[in-house]
Design a protein around this motif. Structure first.
Motif, PDB file in Angstrom:
ATOM      1  N   SER A   1      38.349  37.035  52.089  1.00  0.00           N
ATOM      2  CA  SER A   1      37.482  37.739  51.378  1.00  0.00           C
ATOM      3  C   SER A   1      36.325  38.304  52.404  1.00  0.00           C
ATOM      4  CB  SER A   1      36.736  36.639  50.516  1.00  0.00           C
ATOM      5  OG  SER A   1      36.012  35.547  51.390  1.00  0.00           O
TER       6      SER A   1
ATOM      7  N   TRP B   1      31.380  43.574  48.395  1.00  0.00           N
ATOM      8  CA  TRP B   1      32.311  42.499  48.773  1.00  0.00           C
ATOM      9  C   TRP B   1      33.468  42.938  47.999  1.00  0.00           C
ATOM     10  CZ3 TRP B   1      34.720  39.027  45.318  1.00  0.00           C
ATOM     11  CH2 TRP B   1      35.034  38.048  45.911  1.00  0.00           C
ATOM     12  N   LYS B   2      34.591  42.182  48.625  1.00  0.00           N
ATOM     13  CA  LYS B   2      35.821  42.425  48.306  1.00  0.00           C
ATOM     14  C   LYS B   2      36.749  40.976  48.568  1.00  0.00           C
ATOM     15  CE  LYS B   2      38.068  44.702  52.467  1.00  0.00           C
ATOM     16  NZ  LYS B   2      38.766  45.864  52.655  1.00  0.00           N
ATOM     17  N   ASN B   3      37.704  40.703  47.682  1.00  0.00           N
ATOM     18  CA  ASN B   3      38.649  39.662  47.732  1.00  0.00           C
ATOM     19  C   ASN B   3      40.129  40.358  47.502  1.00  0.00           C
ATOM     20  OD1 ASN B   3      39.325  36.942  45.433  1.00  0.00           O
ATOM     21  ND2 ASN B   3      39.864  37.029  47.734  1.00  0.00           N
TER      22      ASN B   3
ATOM     23  N   ASP C   1      42.374  38.332  45.707  1.00  0.00           N
ATOM     24  CA  ASP C   1      42.112  38.129  44.230  1.00  0.00           C
ATOM     25  C   ASP C   1      42.217  36.976  43.913  1.00  0.00           C
ATOM     26  OD1 ASP C   1      40.653  38.792  42.112  1.00  0.00           O
ATOM     27  OD2 ASP C   1      42.517  39.456  41.030  1.00  0.00           O
TER      28      ASP C   1
ATOM     29  N   THR D   1      38.232  37.646  40.464  1.00  0.00           N
ATOM     30  CA  THR D   1      36.920  38.761  39.705  1.00  0.00           C
ATOM     31  C   THR D   1      37.710  40.047  39.793  1.00  0.00           C
ATOM     32  OG1 THR D   1      36.533  39.374  42.250  1.00  0.00           O
ATOM     33  CG2 THR D   1      35.428  37.345  41.264  1.00  0.00           C
TER      34      THR D   1
ATOM     35  N   CYS E   1      37.933  42.012  42.345  1.00  0.00           N
ATOM     36  CA  CYS E   1      37.273  42.935  43.228  1.00  0.00           C
ATOM     37  C   CYS E   1      38.271  42.909  44.411  1.00  0.00           C
ATOM     38  CB  CYS E   1      35.877  42.429  43.560  1.00  0.00           C
ATOM     39  SG  CYS E   1      34.611  42.515  42.194  1.00  0.00           S
ATOM     40  N   THR E   2      39.206  43.808  44.492  1.00  0.00           N
ATOM     41  CA  THR E   2      39.955  43.563  45.589  1.00  0.00           C
ATOM     42  C   THR E   2      40.005  44.814  46.359  1.00  0.00           C
ATOM     43  OG1 THR E   2      41.749  45.006  44.353  1.00  0.00           O
ATOM     44  CG2 THR E   2      42.001  42.388  44.220  1.00  0.00           C
TER      45      THR E   2
ATOM     46  N   SER F   1      33.378  46.214  46.382  1.00  0.00           N
ATOM     47  CA  SER F   1      32.687  46.376  45.312  1.00  0.00           C
ATOM     48  C   SER F   1      31.150  45.891  45.225  1.00  0.00           C
ATOM     49  CB  SER F   1      33.261  45.522  44.191  1.00  0.00           C
ATOM     50  OG  SER F   1      34.706  45.933  44.014  1.00  0.00           O
TER      51      SER F   1
ATOM     52  N   ASP G   1      29.377  43.605  40.154  1.00  0.00           N
ATOM     53  CA  ASP G   1      30.654  43.848  39.466  1.00  0.00           C
ATOM     54  C   ASP G   1      31.658  42.662  39.570  1.00  0.00           C
ATOM     55  OD1 ASP G   1      29.829  46.115  38.647  1.00  0.00           O
ATOM     56  OD2 ASP G   1      30.969  47.478  40.062  1.00  0.00           O
ATOM     57  N   CYS G   2      31.259  41.782  40.520  1.00  0.00           N
ATOM     58  CA  CYS G   2      31.922  40.571  40.938  1.00  0.00           C
ATOM     59  C   CYS G   2      31.302  39.285  40.560  1.00  0.00           C
ATOM     60  CB  CYS G   2      32.258  40.521  42.437  1.00  0.00           C
ATOM     61  SG  CYS G   2      33.037  42.094  42.934  1.00  0.00           S
ATOM     62  N   ARG G   3      30.569  39.256  39.444  1.00  0.00           N
ATOM     63  CA  ARG G   3      29.546  38.172  39.108  1.00  0.00           C
ATOM     64  C   ARG G   3      28.767  37.568  39.711  1.00  0.00           C
ATOM     65  NH1 ARG G   3      35.113  37.112  37.235  1.00  0.00           N
ATOM     66  NH2 ARG G   3      35.088  35.207  38.375  1.00  0.00           N
TER      67      ARG G   3
END
Length: 968
Positions: A66, A190-192, A195, A199, A201-202, A205, A209-211
Motif C-alpha cells: 500500500s 492512497w492506493k493498494n 487490493d 477497497t 483502490c488499486t 484514489s 473513495d477507500c472508506r
C-alpha cells in the motif's frame, strides 16, 4: 480478506505543530545531510489535536503493498534544497522493534495526482529513519540533498516491513492524517495495488473513495530555501598543462598526463542568485579542502577564479570532483528554552571522570555527531563547566564573554565558571540503544572555587542525541555560592557568575548569557543549527588520465673481466614496463655541480599563513601529548634491526606510560617502513636534542645536535652519547642535521624564533662541532633538511607545509609542492638513496591548540612534495633526530671512469619496449687490478628516479677470468 484499519485510537502519540511552545525532533545531521532545527522546517502540515485517522502505507514480505501520498507547493522563486522529510506515524503491534526501512519518493504533479509515469525527482529507497515516540514522527533523510524549483509536488511514503501481513495482529505502519478546513493543496491520496484490503483502490484514489474520512496527511519538509532554481551558484572546473601563469585558466575538462607532469586546475565560481553569497567553501577529491567558509565578497552576478597547480601521480587518475558551497552568512546555532526539563540523573550509575582543579580529560563517545560542520566522537570535558568537541585542553577558570580568544576550538559551555569537583564530580553515561542513544555529561554538585569556603554546588548536564545530532543544556540545581571567588559575587544563583553558550572559534559563537541570572532549576536549553537563508551547493568534475613509465635495468650489476690491453663488451638493458614514455639517461651525476638542478621549473606558492596558524606552529613545537596507553605499557621490542626494510634510529620522550608524561629520553631503532614496533636501546636524561644524521656511511654512531648549538655523537648499539663541541648560535634554534654525501659535509638547519620567516644553514665540523653559518634563507621555517645522492638540498617548511628545493650555496629556494599534511615544528626528513624517496617522521600541526597530534611516518615524493602515510608511530611517540641507516653509494662521475663507455647514454623508451645498450670495458691502458664504479641510470619514473648499477672490472694478465659480459 482482512479489513483495513483506517481509524487509529487516540492513545497514539500526536505530532505537535510548529508554533508557540511547540517542539520538533529531527534526525538529519547524523546522516550527513543538512542540519536540522525549527528554522530548517520549510513546510509542515500537522493537526493541532490528537490524530484519529490514518492510512496504512507499507510493503511486506508476504507481498502486500500500500502507498500513501500528499502534495506540497514551493513558491520560493529560488526553490528549495530538501534534506529530509518527517512523517506523523503510528505503529500497530510494536512495528518499531522491527527496525523497518522506508521508501520516500517525490513525484511531479499531473492533473492533481502523482505522476508515476516519470522517475521520482527525489528518492530514498530502503532508507533508514529515526522514530521519535514523543512526537510520533519518523524522519527520513535523503541520500543526497534534492533541489527542486518552484512548483507542486507529491510526497509518497511507505515502510518496508519484514512481516507476513496475512497473519492476525501483524505489525503495520500508518501515516496519520486528519480532515483539514480548508484543505491545503489537492489533499491525500492512497492506493493498494494488491487490493488485499478489499477497497478496490488499486490506483491512486482519494481516501474518501477507500472508506477513510481523512483528506490531509501530517508531514514536514526539511532543508533550506534556495538551490532549486536554475539561477543559484555555479562552478566550472577546467584543466590544462601548467604554463607558469598563476592566472591560467584552460578550457578542457579532461587531460592525459604522465606522472610528474604539472597541471593547472582552474575553478570559476559564479553567483547566479539574487543575493550576495559572501561565504564560500571549496574542496575537491584530490586535495580535500581548499578553503572553508572563506569570507570573500561575491555579489549577485559576480564571479572569481581560483587556480592551483599539482604535479600528478598515477593515484590521481580518474575523476577529480570539486564541490562548492556558497551562502549569505556564517552558520551558527539557535536555541529554544521553553520546553520541559530533560535532565537525567546519572551520578549514581554513570562513570566518574578523574578531574582535578581546572583540569580536562578526553572522553570517547560510542557514536559520532556533527558540530559546526565537523564530525567527531571525541569530547574534552573540563571541570570548569564546559567541554570541547574534537579536542582536549584546559578550560580557563576565568570565564569570558563569547566569542572569546582564550580558546580556538569548538566548545559547549552549559555553565562555564570556576568549579571544583572535591565534593561532587563529573560523570558520563550512555542511555538507550543504537541508533537512538544519548550521551550525557553531568557536573554533579560541583562547587565554586574555593571549596574550603563553598559547599553549595551546582548540578547541570549536556545531553547529545545520536538520532537527531542535536544537544541540550539541562539544569537541575543552579543555586550555588562563590564565597572568596573574586570577581564573582557571593551568590551565583541562576548563572550570574557564568558564561552559557556555544563557540566554534575566536570569531563565531552564540552566547546565551554572560554573568546574568538566565537559568533556573529545571531549565532546558535545546540547541540546533540556525537557519542560513541562502545556501547553495554545486559541483563540477574533470577527468585525469595519468599514467607512468616503469624502469627496470638488467642485469642489476656488471661484473666483467678482461686481459690488460684488450676490451670487452657487456649488455645492459633499460626496459619500460609502464604505460607512458620512459626518459632515461646515464649521466653519472652530471648535475653534481649545479646546486639548483632539483629546482622545479615552476615554483609552488604556498598560501600565506594566518596569525592563528602561526600560533598553532608555536604550540606544535612542543612534543605530542597523545592519549594514554595502558598503564606501564611499553612498545613491542623488535628482535633485531637486521631485517629492517628501512633501518632507522631516533630519539623520543619516554616514561613509565610511554610518551605520556615523559620523564626521560629513549634511544630507539626501528624499521621506518613498519613504525608500529620499535627497539628501545637505552634511556637517558632529558636534553635539548633536536636533530641527527649519520656521516660517511658509518652507521655505528649518529651525530646529534642540540637546540642552541651543541654537537654530540651517540653509539647506536648502546645509546651512550659523547660530547664533541658546541657553538653559540646567538639565539638561533638548530632544527636538524643533514649529511651531504656528495661533498662529505655535515649541515645544520636552523630558524630564528624572533623572526619566524627567517631560517639558516650551517656547516658543522665533525671533529670539533664548530658550526659556521653558510646561508640565510628568507620566507620559510626550515624544520628539517636532507640531501640527495648528488648533493641537492631539500627542506621541510612548516610555514607553508611544503617541500622546498634549496640552493645550499646561498639559501635561495623554490617551492616544490604541498605535503597534504599540516606540518608542525617537530619533524625530520631523510633521503633514501636507493629509491630516491624522502622519509618524514613527525606529528602534523595540531588542528586546534590543545588537540591531540598523531605522530606518524610518511614518504615524500621529491617531484611534488606529496606525502603518503606509512603508518602511525607506536603509542604516539614523537620521533626526532630521525635518520636512515642507509648507505650512500653515490654516482661515479664520467671523468672518473675512462675505462667504461656506452653506445647510448640517454633515450626515450616507449611503453612495453626496451633499449639494449652495449657497455664497452677498455683495458687498453689499464694495469692489472680491480676497478669499480657505481653507474646511475636516472629516469622520469618517480618511483625509481635513480637506478644504481654497481660495476666491477677485473683486469688480469691472462684470459682466464670468468665475467658476466660477452664478446662482440
Amino acid at each position: 480478506m482482512r479489513k483495513i484499519v483506517l481509524g487509529i485510537a487516540a492513545a497514539f502519540s500526536t505530532v505537535v505543530t510548529v508554533g508557540a511552545g511547540a517542539t520538533q525532533s529531527s534526525v538529519i545531521q547524523r546522516h550527513g545531510a543538512l542540519p536540522a532545527g525549527d528554522a530548517m522546517v520549510l513546510y509542515r502540515q500537522a493537526y493541532n489535536d490528537l490524530y484519529i485517522n490514518a492510512l496504512v502505507t507499507q510493503t511486506t514480505t508476504s507481498g502486500s503493498e500500500s502507498l500513501a501520498a500528499d502534495d506540497f507547493t514551493i513558491a520560493n522563486p529560488n526553490g528549495w534544497t530538501i534534506a529530509a522529510f518527517d512523517f506523523a506515524v503510528a505503529f500497530a503491534n510494536y512495528a518499531p522493534d522491527l527496525a523497518p526501512t522506508y521508501n520516500v519518493r517525490v513525484f511531479a504533479d499531473v492533473a492533481g495526482a502523482p505522476n508515476e509515469g516519470l522517475a521520482p525527482l527525489c528518492a530514498a529507497e530502503h532508507a533508514g529513519g529515526a522514530y521519535d515516540a514523543a512526537s510520533g514522527t519518523v524522519t527520513v533523510p535523503l541520500p543526497q540533498a534534492c533541489r527542486l524549483p518552484p512548483g507542486t509536488y507529491w510526497l509518497a511514503f511507505q515502510a518496508n516491513l519484514d512481516v507476513d501481513a496475512s497473519q492476525p495482529f501483524a505489525p503495520s505502519l500508518y501515516w496519520q492524517g486528519y480532515t483539514a478546513q480548508p484543505r491545503p493543496g489537492y489533499g491525500a491520496m492512497w492506493k493498494n495495488p494488491t487490493d488485499d484490503y478489499g477497497t478496490g483502490c488499486t490506483a491512486w484514489s482519494v481516501p474518501a473513495d477507500c472508506r477513510s474520512p481523512l483528506d490531509t496527511l501530517g508531514f514536514g519538509v526539511l532543508g533550506y530555501a534556495g538551490g532549486g532554481a536554475d539561477d543559484t551558484v555555479s562552478l566550472a572546473l577546467t584543466v590544462a598543462p601548467d604554463n607558469g601563469d598563476p592566472n591560467q585558466c584552460g578550457t578542457a575538462t579532461s587531460i592525459r598526463a604522465s606522472a610528474g607532469d604539472k597541471i593547472n586546475l582552474c575553478y570559476t565560481i559564479t553567483n547566479d542568485s539574487a543575493v550576495a553569497l559572501d561565504y564560500q567553501t571549496l574542496g575537491d577529491t584530490q586535495v580535500g579542502s581548499l578553503f572553508a567558509m572563506q569570507n570573500r565578497p561575491l555579489p549577485a552576478g559576480a564571479s572569481f577564479k581560483v587556480n592551483r597547480t599539482i604535479v600528478v601521480e598515477t593515484r590521481d587518475s580518474g575523476v577529480l570532483r570539486a564541490t562548492l558551497s556558497a551562502q549569505d552568512r556564517l552558520p551558527g546555532y539557535g536555541h529554544t528554552d521553553n520546553g520541559a526539563s530533560r535532565f537525567v540523573e546519572i551520578s549514581g550509575t554513570g562513570t566518574r571522570l578523574d578531574l582535578g582543579n581546572d583540569s580536562s580529560t578526553y572522553v570517547d563517545m560510542p557514536f559520532s555527531f556533527a558540530y559546526y560542520g565537523a564530525t567527531t566522537n571525541l569530547l574534552g570535558v573540563s571541570a570548569n563547566g564546559g567541554l570541547f568537541v574534537g579536542a582536549v585542553r584546559p578550560l580557563d577558570f576565568f570565564n569570558r564573554e563569547l566569542p572569546t580568544t582564550s580558546f580556538s576550538m569548538p566548545a559547549m559551555l552549559p555553565l562555564w565558571d570556576d568549579f571544583e569537583t572535591t565534593s561532587g564530580g563529573v560523570y558520563t553515561a550512555v542511555l538507550g540503544e543504537a541508533p537512538n542513544r544519548r550521551f550525557v555529561v553531568e557536573w554533579s554538585n560541583v562547587v565554586h572555587y574555593n571549596s574550603d569556603q563553598n559547599t553549595d554546588g551546582a548540578t547541570f548536564e549536556v545531553i547529545i542525541d545520536e538520532a537527531t545530532g542535536g544537544f541540550s543544556f539541562e539544569y537541575a540545581d543552579v543555586d550555588y555560592t562563590a564565597f572568596g571567588g573574586y570577581p564573582d559575587t557571593d551568590s551565583c544563583n541562576g548563572g550570574v557568575c557564568a558564561t552559557i553558550g556555544v563557540q566554534k572559534d575566536e570569531t563565531l559563537a552564540t552566547q546565551y548569557s554572560f554573568t546574568t541570572a538566565s537559568v533556573a532549576n529545571g531549565k532546558s536549553i535545546v540547541w540546533g543549527p540556525a537557519a542560513v537563508d541562502n545556501a547553495f551547493t554545486t559541483s563540477a568534475a574533470v577527468t585525469l588520465d595519468v599514467g607512468a613509465p616503469q624502469i627496470t635495468v638488467a642485469p642489476g650489476a656488471l661484473n666483467v673481466g678482461a686481459v690488460a690491453g684488450s676490451t670487452k663488451t657487456a649488455r645492459l638493458t633499460v626496459a619500460n614496463t609502464g604505460d607512458r614514455d620512459l626518459s632515461w639517461n646515464i649521466d653519472a651525476g652530471a648535475d653534481l655541480a649545479d646546486a639548483r638542478a632539483h629546482f622545479p621549473a615552476v615554483a609552488y606558492r604556498a598560501p600565506p599563513a594566518s596569525a592563528a596558524q602561526l600560533a598553532l606552529l608555536d604550540e606544535s613545537a612542543r612534543p605530542a601529548q597523545t592519549k594514554p596507553a595502558a598503564p606501564n605499557a611499553m612498545p613491542p621490542l623488535r628482535d633485531a634491526l637486521d631485517a629492517a626494510d628501512i633501518p632507522a634510529y631516533a630519539l623520543a620522550g619516554d616514561g613509565p606510560n610511554g610518551p605520556i608524561g615523559a620523564v626521560w629520553l629513549s634511544w630507539f631503532a626501528l624499521d621506518a617502513a613498519a613504525p608500529d614496533t620499535m627497539l628501545r636501546i637505552n634511556a637517558m636524561p632529558f636534553f635539548s636534542y633536536v636533530g641527527g644524521a649519520f656521516a660517511n656511511n658509518d652507521f655505528s654512531k649518529e651525530y646529534l645536535a642540540t637546540m642552541y648549538g651543541g654537537f654530540q655523537s651517540i653509539d647506536v648499539a648502546t645509546g651512550i652519547t659523547t660530547p664533541i663541541g658546541a657553538t653559540d648560535t646567538q639565539g638561533i634554534r638548530i632544527t636538524d642535521l643533514a649529511w651531504d654525501a656528495a661533498t662529505r659535509t655535515m649541515y645544520a638547519t636552523a630558524w630564528d624564533p624572533t623572526n619566524t620567516t627567517v631560517s639558516y644553514l650551517y656547516t658543522v665540523d665533525l671533529a670539533t662541532g664548530a658550526m659556521t653559518r653558510a646561508a640565510r634563507i628568507d620566507g620559510i621555517v626550515l624544520v628539517s633538511g636532507t640531501f640527495d645522492e648528488t648533493g641537492h638540498l631539500y627542506g621541510l617548511d612548516s610555514l607553508g607545509s611544503q617541500l622546498v628545493a634549496i640552493d645550499k650555496r646561498n639559501g635561495d629556494w623554490r617551492g616544490i609542492g604541498p605535503l597534504g599534511v599540516a606540518v608542525s615544528n617537530i619533524g625530520s626528513i631523510d633521503f633514501d638513496p636507493r629509491s630516491g624517496v624522502i622519509w618524514y617522521a613527525g606529528h602534523p600541526r595540531r588542528p586546534h591548540i590543545g588537540a591531540f597530534p598523531e605522530p606518524a611516518i610518511w614518504t615524500l615524493n621529491p617531484a611534488n612534495g606529496r606525502a603518503s602515510v606509512v603508518g602511525p608511530v607506536v603509542f604516539g611517540y614523537d620521533l626526532f633526530a630521525f635518520a636512515l641507516a642507509v648507505p650512500y653509494a653515490g654516482c661515479t662521475l664520467p671523468a672518473n671512469v675512462p675505462w667504461l663507455s656506452f653506445d647510448a647514454t640517454s633515450g626515450t623508451t616507449a611503453a612495453d619496449e626496451l633499449a639494449p645498450l652495449a657497455a664497452t670495458f677498455d683495458a687498453t691502458h689499464l694495469a692489472a687490478g680491480v676497478y669499480e664504479a657505481n653507474i646511475c641510470v636516472r629516469s622520469n619514473d618517480l618511483a625509481n628516479r635513480i637506478f644504481g648499477v654497481p660495476v666491477k672490472f677485473t683486469v688480469t694478465t691472462n684470459d682466464t677470468i670468468f665475467d658476466s659480459g660477452f664478446d662482440d
